[in-house]
Design an enzyme around this catalytic site. Structure first.
Site: not given
Length: 317
Positions: A91-92, A136, A139-140, A157, A161, A163, A250
């Protein structure tokens, strides 16, 4: 005099987050198991490369460039012969690769769903108006705002860990992560609930690991052949074709998922959402005979349809 041959060496490049390292170690272990000459200690080395996306943590990804934020420095190392292969979360990876580079290998795809994580609530539906969700991902954020306009989303972001620590500190009421990442870290227990794909369509290629190499490196390509999953590659191909047609980055709230059906056909769903959640457009394609060509054509067609329906101002509005 007989020369003692040098031990086999293979150099893997990766980002330095715990998840990225877990993925690189998975590739290393699979290669060592498949090829005995790489089973010796130190035969495969892992090089950590810091990317722009890792270095700038105080701004949303959409503000600092979008495409290639987590791959450019790794691409440079690969093309500069500092490493032999690079391991990426698909996805990156931008839909257009730099000249001289190919992406011959997709590993078997993990769980594609997003994880809802909260210390207070079990789902979005339980959250009272004004509750804060940190993410971050545009989409979400946009899908949440589209379905639950009374909730508030903020940019959030950092690695898994980081988050989770922010969540425990009460900075937000909930956050979202990919189930695939939690599974690969051995932490599926972190998820309060996995969100059904119908409720939150995943990111393009979510849950897939890809490996890039130099185009002229036939030796490394041959080594990687055994790791490649053709069915996962076809699914990812369809989704990335839609993203490419939409010119997604992005800055673009785009979701897509290709799935095999019991009869062997493939269903591709693609969505675009306005960043403020005010409008969502959906389409889908049924691919009768899924292969790379048909997947590409279906994804391109779906992406072009949404681009036309949305018009030039849809995503930038």
């Amino acid at each position: 005099m007989t020369n003692i041959s040098e031990p086999a060496k293979l150099r893997i490049g990766t980002r330095g987050s715990p998840l990225a390292l877990a993925q690189a170690h998975e590739v290393r272990d699979k290669l060592a198991k498949a090829h005995p000459e790489f089973a010796a200690e130190g035969a495969i080395t892992i090089t950590v490369i810091s990317t722009t996306g890792d270095q700038i943590l105080d701004r949303a990804l959409s503000e600092i460039g979008g495409k290639g934020l987590f791959t450019k420095e790794i691409d440079d190392a690969l093309l500069g012969n500092e490493i032999d292969l690079a391991v990426h979360s698909m996805k990156d990876v931008p839909t257009v690769l730099p000249d001289g580079m190919i992406l011959p290998t997709i590993l078997p795809r993990e769980d594609v769903r997003d994880a809802f994580i909260s210390l207070k609530y079990k789902s979005f539906a339980e959250m009272p108006a004004g509750s804060v969700i940190g993410s971050a991902s545009l989409r979400r954020q946009s899908i949440i705002l589209n379905k639950y306009p009374d909730l508030k989303v903020i940019t959030f972001r950092g690695n898994v860990q980081t988050r989770l620590r922010k969540l425990e500190e009460g900075l937000v009421d909930a956050t979202l992560l990919a189930m695939a990442g939690l599974n690969r870290l051995g932490r599926p227990d972190v998820a309060t609930a996995a969100i059904a794909e119908d409720d939150m369509l995943p990111a393009v290629a979510q849950g897939a690991i890809g490996i890039t190499i130099r185009e002229n490196d036939a030796k490394t390509r041959n080594l990687l052949d055994i790791l490649h999953c053709p069915t996962s590659a076809i699914r990812v191909c369809a989704e990335r074709a839609a993203l490419r047609a939409l010119d997604g980055s992005c800055r673009t709230p785009i979701a897509a998922l290709a799935e095999y059906l019991p009869d062997g056909k493939m269903r591709l769903r693609v969505s675009i959402i306005r960043p403020d959640g005010s409008e969502r457009l959906d389409t889908e394609r049924l691919i009768d005979d899924p292969d790379m060509t048909n997947a590409t054509n279906a994804g391109t067609d779906a992406g072009n349809e949404l681009k036309t329906r949305g018009g030039p101002d849809f995503i930038s509005a």
